[in-house]
Write a protein that holds these residues in place. Sequence first.
Motif, PDB file in Angstrom:
ATOM      1  N   ASP A 125       0.853  -1.183   0.013  1.00 14.14           N
ATOM      2  CA  ASP A 125      -0.068   0.112   0.079  1.00 14.14           C
ATOM      3  C   ASP A 125       0.963   1.335   0.035  1.00 14.14           C
TER       4      ASP A 125
ATOM      5  N   TYR B 158       2.392   1.636  -3.263  1.00 15.82           N
ATOM      6  CA  TYR B 158       1.507   2.219  -4.335  1.00 15.82           C
ATOM      7  C   TYR B 158       0.762   3.642  -4.119  1.00 15.82           C
ATOM      8  N   SER B 159       1.177   4.157  -2.913  1.00 15.15           N
ATOM      9  CA  SER B 159       0.727   5.441  -2.586  1.00 15.15           C
ATOM     10  C   SER B 159       1.906   6.493  -3.227  1.00 15.15           C
TER      11      SER B 159
ATOM     12  N   PHE C 105       3.412   4.871 -11.432  1.00 15.49           N
ATOM     13  CA  PHE C 105       2.983   3.225 -11.389  1.00 15.49           C
ATOM     14  C   PHE C 105       4.283   2.617 -11.093  1.00 15.49           C
TER      15      PHE C 105
ATOM     16  N   SER D  13       2.748   1.539 -16.418  1.00 18.61           N
ATOM     17  CA  SER D  13       1.391   1.594 -16.740  1.00 18.61           C
ATOM     18  C   SER D  13       1.204   0.609 -17.954  1.00 18.61           C
TER      19      SER D  13
ATOM     20  N   GLY E 237      -1.611  -5.984  -8.576  1.00 23.59           N
ATOM     21  CA  GLY E 237      -1.008  -4.616  -7.944  1.00 23.59           C
ATOM     22  C   GLY E 237      -1.784  -3.410  -8.661  1.00 23.59           C
ATOM     23  N   GLU E 238      -1.048  -2.621  -9.510  1.00 31.37           N
ATOM     24  CA  GLU E 238      -1.752  -1.581  -9.882  1.00 31.37           C
ATOM     25  C   GLU E 238      -2.405  -1.641 -11.408  1.00 31.37           C
TER      26      GLU E 238
ATOM     27  N   ARG F  18      -1.493  -2.648 -14.669  1.00 27.48           N
ATOM     28  CA  ARG F  18      -1.134  -2.404 -15.985  1.00 27.48           C
ATOM     29  C   ARG F  18      -1.545  -3.746 -16.865  1.00 27.48           C
TER      30      ARG F  18
ATOM     31  N   GLY G 105      -3.405  -0.220  -4.535  1.00 25.01           N
ATOM     32  CA  GLY G 105      -3.043  -0.794  -5.918  1.00 25.01           C
ATOM     33  C   GLY G 105      -4.372  -1.129  -6.679  1.00 25.01           C
TER      34      GLY G 105
ATOM     35  N   LYS H 236      -5.975   2.192  -7.901  1.00 23.02           N
ATOM     36  CA  LYS H 236      -5.249   2.674  -9.106  1.00 23.02           C
ATOM     37  C   LYS H 236      -5.659   1.738 -10.321  1.00 23.02           C
ATOM     38  N   ALA H 237      -5.797   0.604 -10.241  1.00 25.24           N
ATOM     39  CA  ALA H 237      -6.079  -0.143 -11.475  1.00 25.24           C
ATOM     40  C   ALA H 237      -7.412   0.164 -12.012  1.00 25.24           C
TER      41      ALA H 237
END
Length: 199
Positions: free
Chosen positions: A3, A6-7, A11, A15, A40-41, A43, A64, A67-68
């Motif tokens: 966390d 990913y903050s 990315f 991405s 995760g985020e 991609r 994450g 953001k995804a």
Amino acid sequence: MWDERYSETGFAFGSQPNDFLKAEFARIPKGGRVLCLAEGEGRNAVFLAMQGYQITAVDQSSVGLEKAKKLAAEQGVTLSTTVADLADYDLGVNQWDGIVSIFAHVPIALREKLHSQVVGSLKSNGIFILESYTLRHLELEGMGGPPAEKKDFFMSIDKLNDELNGLDFIIGAEIDRTISEGKYHQGQSAVVQVVARQP
Ligand SMILES: C[S@@+](CC[C@H](N)C(=O)[O-])C[C@H]1O[C@@H](n2cnc3c(N)ncnc32)[C@H](O)[C@@H]1O
């Protein structure tokens, strides 16, 4: 830890999709249901959704996966996301046309359980795609992968052959390659790559 990472702005692994996934994804039956493990985020999930697949992305990091979802919206696609520890996540039986595992490094006991579920949860002709660091990566200069003391988090083709018993391997190899994915995966790296099909 995830966390927090990913903050950060941007990315962590970029991405854009992972190179190996981008080269091999078309083996997954078109338009099928695909599960992205430790996503995760997003991609890889967003890339696959843009190719017409129905995506479920699971990760323990809510930051994450938020953001995804944002990345997906920016690209005009949708994802189903689940925040869960893979130790508690049920992959189901005969559910998926594709399962994707990109740098999903977890302790060996969890990985063995997870990969046994991968075999049971892929539909006939379903495809599993994996890229992960091998122990040899610790000898190279590239950045990325589990900390050196967590040796059981690294993977090898011999062990994956056992863990994924029941699937037919199309690709199964350990290679060195240059990786450039965001700021945390960079440089000369040692990885194992798998594409395997449920008979
Ligand atoms: C190196 S990142 C890879 C992220 C993504 N697959 C990619 O390639 O961009 C590893 C991911 O594994 C996730 N992860 C690690 N252990 C996990 C667990 N037990 N359950 C769920 N996710 C986990 C982390 O939250 C992190 O997002």
